[in-house]
Design a protein around this motif. Structure first.
Motif, PDB file in Angstrom:
ATOM      1  N   ARG A 171       0.796  -1.486   0.041  1.00  0.00           N
ATOM      2  CA  ARG A 171       0.471   0.292  -0.044  1.00  0.00           C
ATOM      3  C   ARG A 171       0.631   1.213   0.153  1.00  0.00           C
ATOM      4  N   ILE A 172       1.785   1.682   1.133  1.00  0.00           N
ATOM      5  CA  ILE A 172       2.669   2.217   0.835  1.00  0.00           C
ATOM      6  C   ILE A 172       3.369   2.371   0.210  1.00  0.00           C
ATOM      7  N   ALA A 173       3.894   1.586  -0.914  1.00  0.00           N
ATOM      8  CA  ALA A 173       4.855   1.617  -2.408  1.00  0.00           C
ATOM      9  C   ALA A 173       3.602   2.108  -3.518  1.00  0.00           C
ATOM     10  N   TRP A 174       2.766   1.565  -3.557  1.00  0.00           N
ATOM     11  CA  TRP A 174       1.418   2.053  -4.579  1.00  0.00           C
ATOM     12  C   TRP A 174       1.608   3.875  -4.280  1.00  0.00           C
ATOM     13  N   ARG A 175       1.026   4.191  -3.091  1.00  0.00           N
ATOM     14  CA  ARG A 175       1.294   5.445  -3.000  1.00  0.00           C
ATOM     15  C   ARG A 175       2.254   6.640  -3.533  1.00  0.00           C
ATOM     16  N   ALA A 176       3.859   5.669  -3.323  1.00  0.00           N
ATOM     17  CA  ALA A 176       4.886   6.689  -3.379  1.00  0.00           C
ATOM     18  C   ALA A 176       5.190   6.463  -4.825  1.00  0.00           C
ATOM     19  N   LEU A 177       4.321   5.475  -5.232  1.00  0.00           N
ATOM     20  CA  LEU A 177       5.113   5.338  -6.960  1.00  0.00           C
ATOM     21  C   LEU A 177       3.642   6.379  -7.755  1.00  0.00           C
ATOM     22  N   THR A 178       2.415   5.958  -7.350  1.00  0.00           N
ATOM     23  CA  THR A 178       1.847   6.689  -7.543  1.00  0.00           C
ATOM     24  C   THR A 178       1.704   8.413  -7.974  1.00  0.00           C
ATOM     25  N   LEU A 179       2.351   8.767  -6.760  1.00  0.00           N
ATOM     26  CA  LEU A 179       2.426  10.468  -6.258  1.00  0.00           C
ATOM     27  C   LEU A 179       4.270   9.946  -7.042  1.00  0.00           C
ATOM     28  N   ALA A 180       4.406   9.881  -8.006  1.00  0.00           N
ATOM     29  CA  ALA A 180       5.221  10.389  -7.875  1.00  0.00           C
ATOM     30  C   ALA A 180       5.339   9.824  -9.695  1.00  0.00           C
ATOM     31  N   GLY A 181       4.381   9.777 -10.454  1.00  0.00           N
ATOM     32  CA  GLY A 181       3.937   9.379 -11.228  1.00  0.00           C
ATOM     33  C   GLY A 181       3.880   8.289 -12.499  1.00  0.00           C
ATOM     34  N   LEU A 182       3.570   7.279 -11.529  1.00  0.00           N
ATOM     35  CA  LEU A 182       3.940   5.867 -12.421  1.00  0.00           C
ATOM     36  C   LEU A 182       1.696   5.454 -12.320  1.00  0.00           C
ATOM     37  N   CYS A 183       1.948   4.744 -13.285  1.00  0.00           N
ATOM     38  CA  CYS A 183      -0.063   3.903 -13.397  1.00  0.00           C
ATOM     39  C   CYS A 183       0.161   3.233 -14.878  1.00  0.00           C
ATOM     40  N   GLY A 184      -0.795   2.102 -13.944  1.00  0.00           N
ATOM     41  CA  GLY A 184      -1.033   1.221 -14.656  1.00  0.00           C
ATOM     42  C   GLY A 184      -0.046  -0.187 -15.264  1.00  0.00           C
ATOM     43  N   ASP A 185       0.362  -0.509 -16.096  1.00  0.00           N
ATOM     44  CA  ASP A 185       1.448  -1.811 -16.235  1.00  0.00           C
ATOM     45  C   ASP A 185       2.497  -1.151 -15.315  1.00  0.00           C
ATOM     46  N   ASP A 186       3.420  -0.207 -15.722  1.00  0.00           N
ATOM     47  CA  ASP A 186       4.513   0.294 -14.671  1.00  0.00           C
ATOM     48  C   ASP A 186       4.432  -0.145 -13.548  1.00  0.00           C
ATOM     49  N   LEU A 187       3.021   1.030 -12.989  1.00  0.00           N
ATOM     50  CA  LEU A 187       3.254   1.018 -11.847  1.00  0.00           C
ATOM     51  C   LEU A 187       3.030  -0.260 -11.280  1.00  0.00           C
ATOM     52  N   LEU A 188       1.527  -1.502 -11.466  1.00  0.00           N
ATOM     53  CA  LEU A 188       2.153  -2.411 -11.347  1.00  0.00           C
ATOM     54  C   LEU A 188       3.589  -3.875 -11.221  1.00  0.00           C
ATOM     55  N   ALA A 189       4.021  -3.554 -12.342  1.00  0.00           N
ATOM     56  CA  ALA A 189       5.373  -4.762 -12.759  1.00  0.00           C
ATOM     57  C   ALA A 189       6.395  -3.467 -11.539  1.00  0.00           C
ATOM     58  N   THR A 190       6.229  -2.770 -11.345  1.00  0.00           N
ATOM     59  CA  THR A 190       7.278  -2.427 -10.279  1.00  0.00           C
ATOM     60  C   THR A 190       6.348  -2.777  -8.610  1.00  0.00           C
ATOM     61  N   LEU A 191       5.397  -2.710  -8.346  1.00  0.00           N
ATOM     62  CA  LEU A 191       4.688  -3.563  -7.462  1.00  0.00           C
ATOM     63  C   LEU A 191       5.133  -4.797  -7.148  1.00  0.00           C
ATOM     64  N   GLN A 192       4.911  -5.509  -8.413  1.00  0.00           N
ATOM     65  CA  GLN A 192       5.170  -6.436  -8.235  1.00  0.00           C
ATOM     66  C   GLN A 192       6.731  -7.657  -7.924  1.00  0.00           C
ATOM     67  N   GLU A 193       7.710  -6.173  -8.125  1.00  0.00           N
ATOM     68  CA  GLU A 193       9.032  -6.020  -7.929  1.00  0.00           C
ATOM     69  C   GLU A 193       8.972  -6.055  -6.056  1.00  0.00           C
ATOM     70  N   VAL A 194       8.751  -5.038  -5.767  1.00  0.00           N
ATOM     71  CA  VAL A 194       8.633  -4.717  -4.260  1.00  0.00           C
ATOM     72  C   VAL A 194       8.112  -6.046  -3.955  1.00  0.00           C
ATOM     73  N   LEU A 195       7.146  -7.379  -4.141  1.00  0.00           N
ATOM     74  CA  LEU A 195       6.496  -7.972  -3.470  1.00  0.00           C
ATOM     75  C   LEU A 195       7.117  -8.896  -3.553  1.00  0.00           C
ATOM     76  N   GLU A 196       8.563  -9.256  -5.024  1.00  0.00           N
ATOM     77  CA  GLU A 196       9.119 -10.473  -5.054  1.00  0.00           C
ATOM     78  C   GLU A 196      10.428 -10.542  -3.830  1.00  0.00           C
ATOM     79  N   VAL A 197      10.569  -9.295  -3.218  1.00  0.00           N
ATOM     80  CA  VAL A 197      11.890  -8.832  -2.381  1.00  0.00           C
ATOM     81  C   VAL A 197      11.142  -8.853  -0.955  1.00  0.00           C
ATOM     82  N   GLU A 198      10.030  -8.416  -1.269  1.00  0.00           N
ATOM     83  CA  GLU A 198       9.544  -8.002   0.570  1.00  0.00           C
ATOM     84  C   GLU A 198       9.009  -9.795   1.134  1.00  0.00           C
ATOM     85  N   ARG A 199       8.487 -10.593  -0.039  1.00  0.00           N
ATOM     86  CA  ARG A 199       7.173 -11.904   0.339  1.00  0.00           C
ATOM     87  C   ARG A 199       8.477 -12.551   1.112  1.00  0.00           C
ATOM     88  N   PRO A 200       7.716 -13.359   2.008  1.00  0.00           N
ATOM     89  CA  PRO A 200       7.897 -14.530   3.187  1.00  0.00           C
ATOM     90  C   PRO A 200       9.069 -15.538   2.141  1.00  0.00           C
TER      91      PRO A 200
END
Length: 414
Positions: free
Chosen positions: A237-266
């Motif tokens: 959620r925090i990553a989504w807000r930061a990326l959205t306010l930085a101007g990312l949207c759509g596919d670019d935003l989701l691809a970056t969120l996937q990278e965050v998930l892959e790094v942070e998931r247990p």
């Protein structure tokens, strides 16, 4: 050395009564080389005999310290476990091996300072060897046991308060304040964790307005219901807000969120579904991206609510490397309400069978509430309440629902 406890008069068996579950057990730890202390029939307040066990050293005490022991009486003349340690060292060892037991210490009047220090270390009370009698010992045992129970209850209460404060801090991260200043949209949300007594779960949502006037909303669901999944939801959620306010949207935003998930998931089995909506500054159009998530529901004045198209959805985050998430353009119109939700709302059962509410059942339920004139928070509260009633009790999965509404002609906030 032996502990002089005077012999009490014998009590007939008929007077004491058989009540083993109510009787107390005392473990006496002292260093009498003659074989330990014999304490005859000390009685508790109800007339039950206090059972006595004796240990000559800490090794024997550890073996005899079973769960049915209520109190330990430690002679402070007993050597400690380490070289040169005195009775306070022995007391610290007893407190270590018996953290949930009441502990009394026995000493002479000349060692009053050491007796007071023993209480500061953790003993419930101290007794003077020369003043001890059966009645005093019986009362001291009862008071020590009750004081220890009160201490444990107080500790658990303090621990519970700290845990609640920590959960509340996490909850504030999970349930954000929407950033909609200057927008003419109305916002409402409802959230219920699926875990028993939990304040937060793996569902998450957010809404922000960027400087160009576009309103961005999202809702997501991390698979699983534990604290690790809840923490990952906060991070996404925090990553989504930061990326959205930085101007990312759509596919670019989701691809970056996937990278965050892959790094942070247990673990690699963890994935997350996501729905994102970006609403144009005039409020009449929206871009929709679905990552394995249920499609939003839209309602307009004069017509029934219906699901938005979802045939172009992409996979959930964390399932496929280098995945793509198409962005679909949707015409909203002048006045509308858009409801985003997690699958906890639609996966509850209906009645006693195995049939689930499902998306079709949810649409019918929402339309019934709209016909009653419900909107905003009242609509969401009624919907979650009915889903629980149909399920026959609490929903087992987390539930998050977000409602964005626009009325044509409404003046944006200054």
């Amino acid at each position: 050395m032996p502990v002089p406890v005077p012999r009490q008069r014998d009590i007939p068996a008929t007077d004491s009564g058989p009540a083993p579950q109510a009787s107390l057990t005392l473990l006496v730890v002292e260093d009498d080389p003659a074989g330990g202390l014999t304490v005859p029939e000390i009685l508790d307040a109800d007339g039950h005999r206090i059972r006595i066990r004796s240990a000559r050293n800490l090794t024997e005490a550890t073996r005899l310290l079973t769960p049915d022991v209520h109190c330990v009486l430690l002679d402070l003349d007993l050597p400690g476990p380490g070289p040169g340690e005195d009775g306070l060292g022995a007391l610290r060892e007893v407190l270590r091996i018996a953290p949930r037991h009441a502990v009394l210490v026995l000493t002479g009047e000349a060692d009053a300072d050491r007796a007071a220090e023993a209480v500061r270390v953790g003993a419930q009370d101290f007794l003077y060897r020369d003043e001890l009698d059966g009645r005093l010992l019986s009362r001291a045992i009862r008071y020590a046991v009750e004081r220890k129970r009160a201490d444990i209850a107080q500790y658990k209460l303090a621990e519970s308060k700290l845990r609640a404060q920590e959960n509340a801090r996490l909850e504030r991260g999970l349930l954000p304040t929407p950033l909609l200043e200057g927008s003419d949209l109305r916002f409402a949300a409802r959230y219920r964790p699926g875990r028993s007594r939990a304040l937060l779960g793996g569902d998450f949502y957010d809404t922000v307005r960027t400087p160009d006037g576009t309103v961005h909303a999202m809702i997501g669901d991390v698979c699983g219901h534990g604290p690790d999944e809840a923490a990952l939801g906060v991070e996404l959620r925090i990553a989504w807000r930061a990326l959205t306010l930085a101007g990312l949207c759509g596919d670019d935003l989701l691809a970056t969120l996937q990278e965050v998930l892959e790094v942070e998931r247990p673990c690699e089995e963890i994935f997350a579904t996501l729905c994102t909506v970006d609403i144009s500054p005039d409020g009449r159009r929206a871009g929709l991206c679905l990552a394995g998530h249920p499609a939003p529901l839209i309602s307009r004045p004069g017509g029934p609510a219906r699901l938005l198209p979802y045939d172009d959805s992409g996979p959930a985050l964390g399932l496929l490397p280098r995945a793509r998430w198409p962005r679909r353009q949707v015409d909203l119109g002048g006045s509308w309400s858009l409801m985003l939700y997690t699958d906890g709302l639609i996966e509850g059962r209906i009645g006693e069978g195995r049939e689930r509410l499902g998306q079709d059942g949810m649409v019918e339920m929402i339309n019934r509430h709209l016909e009653r004139g419900l909107s905003g928070e009242a609509l969401l509260e009624a919907s979650v309440t009915e889903a629980r009633r149909l399920n026959g009790g609490e929903l087992t999965d987390d539930v998050a629902v977000v409602l964005l509404s626009r009325a044509a002609g409404r003046t944006p906030a200054a």
